[in-house]
Design a protein around this motif. Structure first.
Motif, short mmCIF file in Angstrom:
data_model
loop_
_atom_site.label_atom_id
_atom_site.label_comp_id
_atom_site.label_asym_id
_atom_site.label_seq_id
_atom_site.Cartn_x
_atom_site.Cartn_y
_atom_site.Cartn_z
N THR A 87 0.84 -1.20 0.00
CA THR A 87 0.00 0.00 0.00
C THR A 87 0.87 1.25 0.00
O THR A 87 1.55 1.50 -0.97
CB THR A 87 -1.06 -0.02 1.13
OG1 THR A 87 -0.44 -0.12 2.39
CG2 THR A 87 -2.05 -1.14 0.90
N ASP A 88 0.88 2.02 1.10
CA ASP A 88 1.61 3.29 1.10
C ASP A 88 2.94 3.23 1.84
O ASP A 88 3.46 4.26 2.29
CB ASP A 88 0.74 4.40 1.70
CG ASP A 88 0.48 4.20 3.19
OD1 ASP A 88 0.76 3.10 3.72
OD2 ASP A 88 0.00 5.15 3.83
N THR A 89 3.52 2.05 1.96
CA THR A 89 4.76 1.90 2.72
C THR A 89 5.85 1.21 1.90
O THR A 89 5.62 0.15 1.30
CB THR A 89 4.52 1.11 4.02
OG1 THR A 89 3.50 1.78 4.77
CG2 THR A 89 5.78 1.03 4.86
N LEU A 90 7.03 1.83 1.90
CA LEU A 90 8.24 1.28 1.30
C LEU A 90 9.03 0.63 2.43
O LEU A 90 9.36 1.29 3.42
CB LEU A 90 9.07 2.40 0.66
CG LEU A 90 10.43 1.99 0.11
CD1 LEU A 90 10.27 1.16 -1.16
CD2 LEU A 90 11.28 3.23 -0.16
N TYR A 91 9.32 -0.65 2.29
CA TYR A 91 10.07 -1.39 3.31
C TYR A 91 11.51 -1.57 2.85
O TYR A 91 11.76 -2.01 1.72
CB TYR A 91 9.42 -2.76 3.57
CG TYR A 91 8.06 -2.64 4.20
CD1 TYR A 91 7.93 -2.55 5.58
CD2 TYR A 91 6.91 -2.60 3.42
CE1 TYR A 91 6.68 -2.43 6.17
CE2 TYR A 91 5.66 -2.47 3.99
CZ TYR A 91 5.55 -2.38 5.37
OH TYR A 91 4.31 -2.26 5.94
N ILE A 92 12.43 -1.23 3.74
CA ILE A 92 13.86 -1.35 3.45
C ILE A 92 14.59 -1.89 4.66
O ILE A 92 14.07 -1.87 5.78
CB ILE A 92 14.46 0.03 3.07
CG1 ILE A 92 14.24 1.04 4.19
CG2 ILE A 92 13.89 0.52 1.74
CD1 ILE A 92 14.97 2.34 4.04
N ARG A 93 15.80 -2.37 4.41
CA ARG A 93 16.75 -2.71 5.47
C ARG A 93 18.00 -1.89 5.22
O ARG A 93 18.18 -1.33 4.13
CB ARG A 93 17.13 -4.19 5.43
CG ARG A 93 16.19 -5.11 6.10
CD ARG A 93 16.72 -6.52 6.30
NE ARG A 93 17.56 -7.04 5.25
CZ ARG A 93 17.53 -8.29 4.79
NH1 ARG A 93 16.66 -9.14 5.28
NH2 ARG A 93 18.35 -8.69 3.86
N ARG A 94 18.89 -1.87 6.16
CA ARG A 94 20.15 -1.15 5.99
C ARG A 94 20.95 -1.69 4.81
O ARG A 94 21.70 -0.96 4.18
CB ARG A 94 20.97 -1.20 7.28
CG ARG A 94 20.33 -0.42 8.42
CD ARG A 94 21.00 -0.62 9.78
NE ARG A 94 22.43 -0.86 9.75
CZ ARG A 94 23.37 0.09 9.66
NH1 ARG A 94 23.01 1.35 9.57
NH2 ARG A 94 24.65 -0.22 9.65
N ASP A 95 20.78 -2.98 4.47
CA ASP A 95 21.53 -3.56 3.35
C ASP A 95 20.75 -3.54 2.03
O ASP A 95 21.18 -4.12 1.03
CB ASP A 95 21.96 -5.00 3.68
CG ASP A 95 20.81 -5.97 3.87
OD1 ASP A 95 19.67 -5.52 4.16
OD2 ASP A 95 21.04 -7.19 3.76
N THR A 96 19.62 -2.83 2.01
CA THR A 96 18.87 -2.66 0.77
C THR A 96 19.61 -1.69 -0.13
O THR A 96 20.00 -0.61 0.32
CB THR A 96 17.45 -2.13 1.06
OG1 THR A 96 16.73 -3.10 1.83
CG2 THR A 96 16.68 -1.82 -0.22
#
Length: 161
Positions: A49-58
């Protein structure tokens, strides 16, 4: 993995502010945790939906690419968005163009780094490099964005309200 810039190397607050102008939230997940909504698998960014999910290693290019998908889609598609952004081939080109424009607005990233990272990661175009694409077929992507009132004629992204 190619030597590309990772999210841990940039100012995440600046990313949140930039993407927030388009109505997109950023969620940093813990190191080693699963990334919700990732289409290509970890460590690639995910969209739900309206959220971009990332990690520090993305990779930064992955986060900005997925953000570009968000920017390029209409409200109906955003409402049902989960993992697969979909869209046409021309829209995908517009997404690539948007990610480059977003990179220009992030200190420590910029156009040159984004183009280098896109080439290193393997983005492929008929013309060869991303730089060659920008001088050739990218005209269609620019036109697509301008026609949809997402880009000004002087290459500025238009924030949708």
């Amino acid at each position: 993995m190619s030597d590309v810039q990772l999210m841990a190397e940039i100012n995440l607050k600046a990313l949140e502010q930039l993407l927030g102008r388009f109505g997109l939230c950023v969620s940093l997940v813990a190191d080693g945790a699963a990334i919700p909504g990732t289409y290509w698998g970890e460590p690639e960014a995910g969209l739900i939906t309206d959220t971009l999910y990332i990690r520090r290693d993305t990779p930064v290019h992955s986060a900005l690419h997925e953000a570009g998908h968000w920017i390029c889609m209409d409200e109906a598609r955003r409402a049902g968005l989960h993992t697969d952004a979909g869209g046409t081939v021309l829209e995908e080109c517009a997404v690539n163009y948007v990610q480059i424009l977003l990179a220009e607005q992030l200190e420590g990233v910029g156009r040159k780094r984004m183009l280098d990272d896109m080439n290193a990661w393997g983005y492929s175009y008929r013309e060869g490099s991303v730089q060659a694409w920008l001088k050739g077929d990218a005209a269609d992507a620019r036109a697509w964005l301008v026609e949809r009132n997402m880009l000004t004629h002087d290459e500025q992204l238009i924030t949708q309200s």
